[in-house]
Design an enzyme around this catalytic site. Structure first.
Site, mmCIF file in Angstrom:
data_model
loop_
_atom_site.group_PDB
_atom_site.id
_atom_site.type_symbol
_atom_site.label_atom_id
_atom_site.label_comp_id
_atom_site.label_asym_id
_atom_site.label_seq_id
_atom_site.Cartn_x
_atom_site.Cartn_y
_atom_site.Cartn_z
ATOM 1 N N SER A 1 0.796 -1.235 0.000
ATOM 2 C CA SER A 1 0.000 0.000 0.000
ATOM 3 C C SER A 1 0.829 1.287 0.000
ATOM 4 O O SER A 1 0.270 2.370 -0.172
ATOM 5 C CB SER A 1 -0.930 0.030 1.201
ATOM 6 O OG SER A 1 -1.968 -0.885 0.995
ATOM 7 N N TYR B 1 -4.821 3.663 8.077
ATOM 8 C CA TYR B 1 -6.184 3.110 8.195
ATOM 9 C C TYR B 1 -6.784 3.429 9.566
ATOM 10 O O TYR B 1 -6.689 4.566 10.015
ATOM 11 C CB TYR B 1 -6.176 1.593 7.920
ATOM 12 C CG TYR B 1 -5.266 1.225 6.784
ATOM 13 C CD1 TYR B 1 -5.560 1.677 5.499
ATOM 14 C CD2 TYR B 1 -4.103 0.482 6.967
ATOM 15 C CE1 TYR B 1 -4.726 1.372 4.436
ATOM 16 C CE2 TYR B 1 -3.265 0.183 5.907
ATOM 17 C CZ TYR B 1 -3.584 0.630 4.665
ATOM 18 O OH TYR B 1 -2.755 0.345 3.620
ATOM 19 N N VAL C 1 1.241 -3.717 3.798
ATOM 20 C CA VAL C 1 1.222 -5.006 4.494
ATOM 21 C C VAL C 1 2.480 -5.853 4.257
ATOM 22 O O VAL C 1 2.625 -6.908 4.860
ATOM 23 C CB VAL C 1 -0.023 -5.879 4.176
ATOM 24 C CG1 VAL C 1 -1.266 -5.341 4.830
ATOM 25 C CG2 VAL C 1 -0.189 -6.101 2.695
ATOM 26 N N TYR D 1 -4.050 -2.711 -10.071
ATOM 27 C CA TYR D 1 -3.803 -2.301 -8.674
ATOM 28 C C TYR D 1 -2.832 -3.274 -7.986
ATOM 29 O O TYR D 1 -1.870 -2.861 -7.328
ATOM 30 C CB TYR D 1 -5.159 -2.222 -7.955
ATOM 31 C CG TYR D 1 -5.114 -2.261 -6.447
ATOM 32 C CD1 TYR D 1 -4.725 -1.147 -5.708
ATOM 33 C CD2 TYR D 1 -5.464 -3.424 -5.747
ATOM 34 C CE1 TYR D 1 -4.694 -1.191 -4.317
ATOM 35 C CE2 TYR D 1 -5.435 -3.470 -4.366
ATOM 36 C CZ TYR D 1 -5.043 -2.355 -3.650
ATOM 37 O OH TYR D 1 -5.000 -2.403 -2.283
ATOM 38 N N LYS E 1 0.337 3.334 -2.980
ATOM 39 C CA LYS E 1 -0.831 4.217 -3.106
ATOM 40 C C LYS E 1 -0.448 5.701 -3.009
ATOM 41 O O LYS E 1 -1.158 6.566 -3.519
ATOM 42 C CB LYS E 1 -1.863 3.874 -2.020
ATOM 43 C CG LYS E 1 -2.452 2.463 -2.155
ATOM 44 C CD LYS E 1 -3.277 2.075 -0.926
ATOM 45 C CE LYS E 1 -3.830 0.663 -1.001
ATOM 46 N NZ LYS E 1 -4.461 0.230 0.263
HETATM 47 N N1 GLN Z 1 -2.389 -5.304 -1.929
HETATM 48 C C1 GLN Z 1 -2.866 -5.229 -0.577
HETATM 49 C C2 GLN Z 1 -4.377 -5.420 -0.540
HETATM 50 O O1 GLN Z 1 -5.036 -4.976 -1.413
HETATM 51 C C3 GLN Z 1 -2.472 -3.903 -0.003
HETATM 52 C C4 GLN Z 1 -2.981 -3.707 1.399
HETATM 53 C C5 GLN Z 1 -2.004 -2.992 2.285
HETATM 54 O O2 GLN Z 1 -0.817 -2.916 2.059
HETATM 55 N N2 GLN Z 1 -2.519 -2.520 3.400
HETATM 56 O O3 GLN Z 1 -4.912 -6.023 0.344
#
Ligand code: GLN
Length: 307
Positions: free
Chosen positions: A63, A243, A261, A191, A66
């Site tokens: 993420s 989050y 993650v 994505y 992003k």
């Molecule tokens: N690719 C992961 C997902 O969509 C990214 C989530 C993350 O890093 N928090 O679940």
């Protein structure tokens, strides 16, 4: 300031926690990563780097990507982007479906999965196809990091697509509310490809310099976005970057930051440096447990939080 001694102290203090987190196992390709690894790098405006731990080891940025896709979407669509995503903290897990249903398919922010999927959709529109979007997102990240060696790991993105039911559900739900232009599978697989980019803490801390410097790279002098857009990206990182633990991160670390993650976290010290930390063991909200602690120790020891 003697940054190297501070990093040495941090490495000593986090050592007892290295087995406490849990590696993300909902992406099978990531479940195999050893949890007790750690790296941290600071990159200053003149390019000087201070590192501790496995700072050359590549990991899945997930993420954190992003931040880069949000940057690109803001660059191309400016405030029109907020017709399709909001910019408020969600207070919910990163992959939650509940809020999206009662808010009619408009995600709370660009950093929860639903919001990032919309951002990817806008980039596919802009570049004209999934292939071009993947290529141009990668090129942009290479440019921002000043590093041509960055690549996406197909094993990780394929593994995530095979187990991507929840993200596909988010995308389907948004499609049902007419908030997704392209095909669900195409957007979600694009994505996953940007989530599967691999970088190390040296590259990631370097990549944050444009956000620490009003949108321009202090080393190459290249201008990526306007100062006002950089301000806004930092603000959304501070309020939404972790989050449902964004408040906790602001409380403990006090810097704009974004987690993934894969166990990475990037943070921005305005007008001074980019930071990246990595340790794959996650806390309950899916943020690196040791990484958060290391950043908390860093701002406590140096006083370099924004507050
Ligand atoms: N690719 C992961 C997902 O969509 C990214 C989530 C993350 O890093 N928090 O679940």
């Amino acid at each position: 300031m003697d940054y190297q001694s501070i990093l040495n102290e941090i490495a000593e203090e986090i050592a007892p926690l290295l087995n406490d987190g849990k590696v993300a196992n909902y992406i099978p390709a990531l479940a195999q990563v050893k949890p007790n690894q750690f790296a941290m790098t600071l990159t200053l405006f003149d390019g000087t780097q201070h590192s501790i731990g496995q700072s050359d080891t590549l990991f899945s940025i997930q993420s954190i990507s992003k931040v880069f896709t949000f940057t690109l979407a803001l660059k191309f669509f400016s405030t029109d982007l907020y017709k399709r995503i909001s910019r408020e903290p969600s207070g919910n897990p990163f992959n939650s479906l509940v809020q999206l249903e009662y808010e009619h398919g408009k995600p709370r922010n660009p950093f929860i999965n639903a919001g990032a999927i919309i951002v990817t959709d806008t980039l596919i529109n802009h570049f004209g196809s999934c292939e071009l979007a993947c290529k141009d997102i990668l090129e942009f990240i290479r440019e921002i990091s000043d590093d041509l060696s960055i690549n996406s790991n197909d094993v990780v993105s394929t593994s995530e697509m095979e187990h991507g039911h929840r993200n596909l559900a988010l995308a389907n739900l948004m499609k049902s509310f007419n908030n997704l232009d392209n095909k669900v599978e195409d957007v979600v697989s694009t994505y996953f490809k940007h989530c599967a980019l691999e970088m190390n803490t040296k590259m990631l801390s370097r990549s944050m310099l444009y956000l620490a410097n009003h949108g321009s790279d202090p080393i190459t002098k290249q201008c990526f976005i306007t100062p006002s857009q950089a301000k806004r990206i930092n603000a959304v990182m501070l309020t939404c970057g972790h989050y449902d633990a964004s408040g906790d991160f602001a409380f403990r670390v006090g810097l704009p930051g974004k987690s993934g993650v894969g166990g990475g976290i990037v943070a921005v010290v305005p007008k001074l440096m980019g930071i990246a930390v990595w340790s794959p063991g996650l806390n309950a909200q899916g943020n690196s447990l040791v990484g958060t602690k290391a950043l908390e120790l860093f701002t406590d020891k140096t006083g370099l939080s924004i507050f």
